[in-house]
Design a protein around this motif. Structure first.
Motif, PDB file in Angstrom:
ATOM      1  N   GLU A 297       0.686  -1.191   0.053  1.00 15.41           N
ATOM      2  CA  GLU A 297      -0.012   0.229   0.065  1.00 15.41           C
ATOM      3  C   GLU A 297       0.922   1.107   0.059  1.00 15.41           C
ATOM      4  O   GLU A 297       1.938   1.237   0.539  1.00 15.41           O
ATOM      5  CB  GLU A 297      -0.863  -0.283   1.411  1.00 15.41           C
ATOM      6  CG  GLU A 297      -1.906  -1.138   1.341  1.00 15.41           C
ATOM      7  CD  GLU A 297      -2.814  -0.988   0.163  1.00 15.41           C
ATOM      8  OE1 GLU A 297      -3.296   0.097  -0.033  1.00 15.41           O
ATOM      9  OE2 GLU A 297      -3.463  -2.220  -0.228  1.00 15.41           O
TER      10      GLU A 297
ATOM     11  N   LEU B 178       3.925   3.964  -4.029  1.00 15.58           N
ATOM     12  CA  LEU B 178       2.756   3.576  -4.727  1.00 15.58           C
ATOM     13  C   LEU B 178       2.118   1.966  -4.212  1.00 15.58           C
ATOM     14  O   LEU B 178       2.939   1.403  -3.738  1.00 15.58           O
ATOM     15  CB  LEU B 178       3.352   3.322  -6.300  1.00 15.58           C
ATOM     16  CG  LEU B 178       4.135   4.343  -6.814  1.00 15.58           C
ATOM     17  CD1 LEU B 178       4.762   4.082  -7.962  1.00 15.58           C
ATOM     18  CD2 LEU B 178       3.085   5.739  -7.043  1.00 15.58           C
ATOM     19  N   THR B 179       0.893   2.004  -4.417  1.00 20.11           N
ATOM     20  CA  THR B 179       0.053   0.830  -4.294  1.00 20.11           C
ATOM     21  C   THR B 179       0.407  -0.191  -5.403  1.00 20.11           C
ATOM     22  O   THR B 179       0.135   0.273  -6.532  1.00 20.11           O
ATOM     23  CB  THR B 179      -1.476   1.188  -4.059  1.00 20.11           C
ATOM     24  OG1 THR B 179      -1.516   2.204  -2.911  1.00 20.11           O
ATOM     25  CG2 THR B 179      -2.144  -0.080  -3.805  1.00 20.11           C
ATOM     26  N   GLY B 180       0.440  -1.337  -4.871  1.00 20.87           N
ATOM     27  CA  GLY B 180       0.412  -2.171  -6.166  1.00 20.87           C
ATOM     28  C   GLY B 180       1.239  -3.691  -5.726  1.00 20.87           C
ATOM     29  O   GLY B 180       1.172  -3.942  -4.321  1.00 20.87           O
TER      30      GLY B 180
ATOM     31  N   PHE C 104       2.139  -0.682 -10.284  1.00 16.80           N
ATOM     32  CA  PHE C 104       1.066   0.167  -9.516  1.00 16.80           C
ATOM     33  C   PHE C 104      -0.286   0.309 -10.162  1.00 16.80           C
ATOM     34  O   PHE C 104      -0.422  -0.130 -11.364  1.00 16.80           O
ATOM     35  CB  PHE C 104       1.766   1.551  -9.676  1.00 16.80           C
ATOM     36  CG  PHE C 104       1.932   2.412 -10.787  1.00 16.80           C
ATOM     37  CD1 PHE C 104       1.054   3.188 -11.270  1.00 16.80           C
ATOM     38  CD2 PHE C 104       3.082   2.271 -11.593  1.00 16.80           C
ATOM     39  CE1 PHE C 104       1.113   3.858 -12.543  1.00 16.80           C
ATOM     40  CE2 PHE C 104       3.432   3.016 -12.639  1.00 16.80           C
ATOM     41  CZ  PHE C 104       2.228   3.900 -13.011  1.00 16.80           C
ATOM     42  N   GLU C 105      -1.149   0.672  -9.273  1.00 18.57           N
ATOM     43  CA  GLU C 105      -2.577   0.639  -9.677  1.00 18.57           C
ATOM     44  C   GLU C 105      -3.154   2.002  -9.694  1.00 18.57           C
ATOM     45  O   GLU C 105      -4.259   2.092 -10.375  1.00 18.57           O
ATOM     46  CB  GLU C 105      -3.249   0.005  -8.574  1.00 18.57           C
ATOM     47  CG  GLU C 105      -2.771  -1.417  -8.293  1.00 18.57           C
ATOM     48  CD  GLU C 105      -3.579  -1.970  -7.028  1.00 18.57           C
ATOM     49  OE1 GLU C 105      -4.160  -1.397  -6.209  1.00 18.57           O
ATOM     50  OE2 GLU C 105      -3.193  -3.267  -6.845  1.00 18.57           O
ATOM     51  N   ASP C 106      -2.505   3.130  -9.131  1.00 20.81           N
ATOM     52  CA  ASP C 106      -3.179   4.337  -9.310  1.00 20.81           C
ATOM     53  C   ASP C 106      -2.244   5.518  -9.814  1.00 20.81           C
ATOM     54  O   ASP C 106      -1.377   5.796  -9.219  1.00 20.81           O
ATOM     55  CB  ASP C 106      -3.612   4.676  -7.600  1.00 20.81           C
ATOM     56  CG  ASP C 106      -4.621   5.932  -7.730  1.00 20.81           C
ATOM     57  OD1 ASP C 106      -4.667   6.547  -8.733  1.00 20.81           O
ATOM     58  OD2 ASP C 106      -5.180   6.386  -6.732  1.00 20.81           O
ATOM     59  N   GLN C 107      -2.659   5.846 -11.074  1.00 27.25           N
ATOM     60  CA  GLN C 107      -1.920   6.944 -11.543  1.00 27.25           C
ATOM     61  C   GLN C 107      -1.719   8.442 -10.765  1.00 27.25           C
ATOM     62  O   GLN C 107      -0.776   9.117 -10.809  1.00 27.25           O
ATOM     63  CB  GLN C 107      -2.271   7.394 -12.955  1.00 27.25           C
ATOM     64  CG  GLN C 107      -1.476   8.354 -13.812  1.00 27.25           C
ATOM     65  CD  GLN C 107      -0.094   7.886 -14.104  1.00 27.25           C
ATOM     66  OE1 GLN C 107       0.172   7.019 -14.373  1.00 27.25           O
ATOM     67  NE2 GLN C 107       0.791   8.822 -13.880  1.00 27.25           N
ATOM     68  N   ALA C 108      -2.934   8.658 -10.039  1.00 23.57           N
ATOM     69  CA  ALA C 108      -2.940   9.696  -9.282  1.00 23.57           C
ATOM     70  C   ALA C 108      -1.855   9.537  -8.126  1.00 23.57           C
ATOM     71  O   ALA C 108      -1.212  10.692  -7.696  1.00 23.57           O
ATOM     72  CB  ALA C 108      -4.176   9.767  -8.721  1.00 23.57           C
ATOM     73  N   GLU C 109      -1.410   8.447  -7.502  1.00 19.82           N
ATOM     74  CA  GLU C 109      -0.248   8.391  -6.611  1.00 19.82           C
ATOM     75  C   GLU C 109       0.965   8.784  -7.377  1.00 19.82           C
ATOM     76  O   GLU C 109       1.873   9.565  -6.918  1.00 19.82           O
ATOM     77  CB  GLU C 109      -0.348   7.010  -6.213  1.00 19.82           C
ATOM     78  CG  GLU C 109      -1.257   6.504  -5.395  1.00 19.82           C
ATOM     79  CD  GLU C 109      -1.267   5.245  -4.624  1.00 19.82           C
ATOM     80  OE1 GLU C 109      -1.666   4.693  -3.622  1.00 19.82           O
ATOM     81  OE2 GLU C 109      -0.513   4.376  -4.918  1.00 19.82           O
TER      82      GLU C 109
END
Length: 150
Positions: free
Chosen positions: A73, A94-96, A127-132
Protein backbone atom coordinates in the motif's frame (compact mmCIF):
# COMPACT_ATOMS: atom_id res chain seq x y z
CA UNK A 1 20.53 18.77 -53.56
CA UNK A 2 16.89 17.67 -53.43
CA UNK A 3 18.01 14.23 -52.31
CA UNK A 4 19.98 15.71 -49.40
CA UNK A 5 17.01 17.77 -48.24
CA UNK A 6 14.75 14.74 -48.51
CA UNK A 7 17.28 12.63 -46.61
CA UNK A 8 17.60 15.16 -43.79
CA UNK A 9 13.83 15.45 -43.52
CA UNK A 10 13.47 11.67 -43.54
CA UNK A 11 16.13 11.27 -40.84
CA UNK A 12 14.54 13.99 -38.71
CA UNK A 13 11.20 12.20 -38.88
CA UNK A 14 12.84 8.89 -38.01
CA UNK A 15 14.82 10.30 -35.08
CA UNK A 16 12.01 12.39 -33.62
CA UNK A 17 10.27 9.42 -31.92
CA UNK A 18 13.57 8.37 -30.32
CA UNK A 19 14.09 11.89 -29.02
CA UNK A 20 10.54 12.09 -27.67
CA UNK A 21 10.88 8.71 -25.98
CA UNK A 22 14.06 9.88 -24.30
CA UNK A 23 12.30 13.01 -23.08
CA UNK A 24 9.38 10.98 -21.76
CA UNK A 25 11.84 8.71 -19.94
CA UNK A 26 13.46 11.71 -18.31
CA UNK A 27 10.11 13.16 -17.28
CA UNK A 28 9.05 9.93 -15.57
CA UNK A 29 11.52 10.11 -12.70
CA UNK A 30 9.82 11.32 -9.54
CA UNK A 31 10.71 11.59 -5.85
CA UNK A 32 9.20 11.28 -2.38
CA UNK A 33 9.70 13.52 0.63
CA UNK A 34 11.19 10.47 2.40
CA UNK A 35 13.99 10.42 -0.23
CA UNK A 36 12.97 7.55 -2.49
CA UNK A 37 13.22 7.97 -6.26
CA UNK A 38 10.58 6.45 -8.54
CA UNK A 39 11.10 5.75 -12.22
CA UNK A 40 7.97 4.92 -14.20
CA UNK A 41 8.02 2.64 -17.23
CA UNK A 42 4.84 1.19 -18.74
CA UNK A 43 2.80 0.82 -15.55
CA UNK A 44 5.73 -0.38 -13.47
CA UNK A 45 7.80 1.70 -11.07
CA UNK A 46 11.41 1.06 -10.12
CA UNK A 47 12.19 2.44 -6.67
CA UNK A 48 15.36 3.16 -4.73
CA UNK A 49 16.83 5.74 -2.39
CA UNK A 50 18.18 9.00 -3.72
CA UNK A 51 21.79 10.04 -3.85
CA UNK A 52 20.93 12.64 -1.20
CA UNK A 53 19.68 9.86 1.11
CA UNK A 54 22.71 7.62 0.64
CA UNK A 55 25.01 10.58 1.35
CA UNK A 56 23.12 11.27 4.57
CA UNK A 57 23.22 7.60 5.58
CA UNK A 58 26.90 7.00 4.91
CA UNK A 59 28.24 3.48 4.34
CA UNK A 60 25.32 1.09 3.86
CA UNK A 61 25.88 -2.22 5.71
CA UNK A 62 22.48 -3.93 5.49
CA UNK A 63 19.55 -3.87 3.05
CA UNK A 64 16.18 -5.57 3.25
CA UNK A 65 13.94 -5.57 0.16
CA UNK A 66 10.33 -6.77 -0.13
CA UNK A 67 9.43 -10.19 -1.53
CA UNK A 68 8.22 -10.50 -5.10
CA UNK A 69 4.46 -11.02 -5.22
CA UNK A 70 3.79 -9.01 -2.06
CA UNK A 71 0.96 -6.50 -2.28
CA UNK A 72 1.95 -3.11 -0.89
CA UNK A 73 0.00 0.00 0.00
CA UNK A 74 1.00 3.61 -0.45
CA UNK A 75 3.36 4.76 2.35
CA UNK A 76 3.72 1.24 3.79
CA UNK A 77 7.13 0.20 5.16
CA UNK A 78 8.50 -2.39 2.72
CA UNK A 79 12.19 -2.57 3.55
CA UNK A 80 15.14 -1.26 5.50
CA UNK A 81 18.46 0.35 4.71
CA UNK A 82 20.95 0.31 7.58
CA UNK A 83 24.19 2.22 7.61
CA UNK A 84 26.99 2.79 10.09
CA UNK A 85 25.12 5.95 11.16
CA UNK A 86 21.47 4.87 11.32
CA UNK A 87 18.65 2.66 10.14
CA UNK A 88 16.01 3.96 7.74
CA UNK A 89 12.72 2.41 6.73
CA UNK A 90 11.90 2.24 3.04
CA UNK A 91 8.33 3.23 2.17
CA UNK A 92 6.38 2.20 -0.90
CA UNK A 93 5.47 5.37 -2.75
CA UNK A 94 2.78 3.50 -4.68
CA UNK A 95 0.06 0.90 -4.15
CA UNK A 96 0.44 -2.32 -6.11
CA UNK A 97 2.30 -5.60 -6.36
CA UNK A 98 6.05 -6.13 -6.03
CA UNK A 99 7.21 -7.50 -9.38
CA UNK A 100 10.96 -7.58 -8.77
CA UNK A 101 13.45 -7.07 -5.95
CA UNK A 102 17.13 -6.29 -6.37
CA UNK A 103 18.82 -9.13 -4.52
CA UNK A 104 22.21 -7.82 -5.65
CA UNK A 105 21.95 -4.88 -3.22
CA UNK A 106 21.24 -7.34 -0.40
CA UNK A 107 24.48 -9.21 -1.23
CA UNK A 108 26.51 -6.11 -2.15
CA UNK A 109 25.19 -3.21 -0.06
CA UNK A 110 27.87 -0.88 -1.45
CA UNK A 111 25.84 -0.70 -4.69
CA UNK A 112 23.59 1.78 -2.93
CA UNK A 113 26.53 4.04 -2.09
CA UNK A 114 28.16 3.68 -5.50
CA UNK A 115 25.07 3.84 -7.72
CA UNK A 116 21.93 4.67 -5.72
CA UNK A 117 19.85 5.82 -8.68
CA UNK A 118 20.91 3.15 -11.17
CA UNK A 119 22.36 -0.21 -10.03
CA UNK A 120 21.33 0.35 -6.41
CA UNK A 121 17.59 0.23 -7.09
CA UNK A 122 15.61 -1.69 -4.46
CA UNK A 123 12.34 -3.01 -5.91
CA UNK A 124 9.74 -2.68 -8.65
CA UNK A 125 5.99 -2.24 -8.25
CA UNK A 126 3.21 -2.74 -10.77
CA UNK A 127 1.20 0.24 -9.59
CA UNK A 128 -2.57 0.66 -9.63
CA UNK A 129 -3.22 4.38 -9.30
CA UNK A 130 -1.79 7.01 -11.64
CA UNK A 131 -2.91 9.70 -9.16
CA UNK A 132 -0.30 8.42 -6.69
CA UNK A 133 2.37 8.89 -9.35
CA UNK A 134 1.07 12.36 -10.15
CA UNK A 135 1.34 13.34 -6.48
CA UNK A 136 5.05 12.53 -6.29
CA UNK A 137 7.61 15.34 -6.41
CA UNK A 138 9.25 16.31 -9.67
CA UNK A 139 12.98 16.99 -9.82
CA UNK A 140 12.65 20.73 -9.15
CA UNK A 141 10.44 20.21 -6.08
CA UNK A 142 12.74 17.50 -4.73
CA UNK A 143 15.74 19.78 -5.18
CA UNK A 144 13.94 22.52 -3.19
CA UNK A 145 13.18 19.97 -0.45
CA UNK A 146 16.80 18.85 -0.14
CA UNK A 147 18.10 22.42 -0.21
CA UNK A 148 15.76 23.35 2.64
CA UNK A 149 17.19 20.45 4.69
CA UNK A 150 20.55 22.22 4.94
Amino acid sequence: MALRILSKSFLAQRLAPVHLAAMRGYATKRYTSSHEWVEINKGEATIGITNYAQNALGDVVYVEVPEVGTRVEFDEVVGVVESVKSTSDIYSPLTGEITDANTEVVKNTKLINKSPEQNGWLFKVKFEDQAEVDNLLDEADYKKLTESDH
